[in-house]
Design a protein around this motif. Structure first.
Motif, mmCIF file in Angstrom:
data_model
loop_
_atom_site.group_PDB
_atom_site.id
_atom_site.type_symbol
_atom_site.label_atom_id
_atom_site.label_comp_id
_atom_site.label_asym_id
_atom_site.label_seq_id
_atom_site.Cartn_x
_atom_site.Cartn_y
_atom_site.Cartn_z
ATOM 1 N N GLY A 71 0.687 -1.077 -0.218
ATOM 2 C CA GLY A 71 0.252 0.022 0.131
ATOM 3 C C GLY A 71 0.568 1.158 0.092
ATOM 4 N N ASP A 73 0.387 5.464 -0.428
ATOM 5 C CA ASP A 73 -0.349 6.416 -0.140
ATOM 6 C C ASP A 73 -0.656 7.530 -1.538
ATOM 7 O OD1 ASP A 73 -1.781 6.644 2.201
ATOM 8 O OD2 ASP A 73 0.647 6.694 3.213
ATOM 9 N N SER A 97 -5.331 -1.227 -9.302
ATOM 10 C CA SER A 97 -4.603 -1.252 -8.048
ATOM 11 C C SER A 97 -5.548 -2.122 -7.066
ATOM 12 C CB SER A 97 -3.850 -0.125 -7.526
ATOM 13 O OG SER A 97 -3.321 0.309 -7.991
ATOM 14 N N GLY A 99 -7.120 -2.925 -3.891
ATOM 15 C CA GLY A 99 -7.555 -2.362 -2.509
ATOM 16 C C GLY A 99 -7.301 -0.892 -2.756
ATOM 17 N N ARG A 116 -5.166 9.587 -1.048
ATOM 18 C CA ARG A 116 -5.440 8.022 -1.354
ATOM 19 C C ARG A 116 -6.798 7.419 -1.082
ATOM 20 N NH1 ARG A 116 -2.059 2.865 1.501
ATOM 21 N NH2 ARG A 116 -3.777 1.573 0.315
ATOM 22 N N SER A 118 -10.543 5.308 -0.204
ATOM 23 C CA SER A 118 -10.764 4.642 1.085
ATOM 24 C C SER A 118 -12.069 3.723 -0.273
ATOM 25 C CB SER A 118 -11.221 4.595 1.912
ATOM 26 O OG SER A 118 -9.647 5.148 2.366
#
Length: 118
Positions: A71, A73, A97, A99, A116, A118
């Motif tokens: 991961g 950001d 990507s 997730g 980023r 969510s």
């Protein structure tokens, strides 16, 4: 702190001779520092001598693995064509990507970061 990875690429002999990969990386490092982004040294990815017409590139593959596994950001690149020559490939990279996707940002003069999602 916001984490960042950077990606730089040159493909031609002229670009390699003019050391544009070094200038891209230096500009991106400076921007990351200016924005107080956390840039681990091992998160600097450079593909020298690889065409942007293909998505099969050693450093780009490692960057994609990092994004998928750890991961990130924000991913910074100097200009969109350094990521990929074709807009469709750029969109694929940004959206593929797994997730939470990192913010992808590029600009030769002002590499503004994107948050980023969510």
């Amino acid at each position: 702190m916001t984490s960042v990875a950077i990606y730089a690429r040159v493909s031609s002999a002229r670009q390699k001779k003019d050391q544009t990969i070094g200038s891209q990386t230096a500009a991106l490092r400076a921007h990351a520092a200016e924005q107080r982004l956390e840039l681990p040294e091992e998160w600097v990815f450079e593909d020298e001598g690889h065409s942007g017409a293909t998505l099969v590139r050693p450093a780009l593959d490692r960057l994609r693995d990092l994004v998928a596994q750890v991961g990130v950001d924000v991913v910074l690149c100097y200009a969109p064509d350094r990521l990929a020559r074709k807009f469709a490939y750029q969109a694929l990279l940004v959206r593929s990507s797994p997730g939470p996707a990192p913010g992808w940002s590029s600009s030769a003069a002002h590499a503004a970061t994107a948050p980023r999602t969510s």
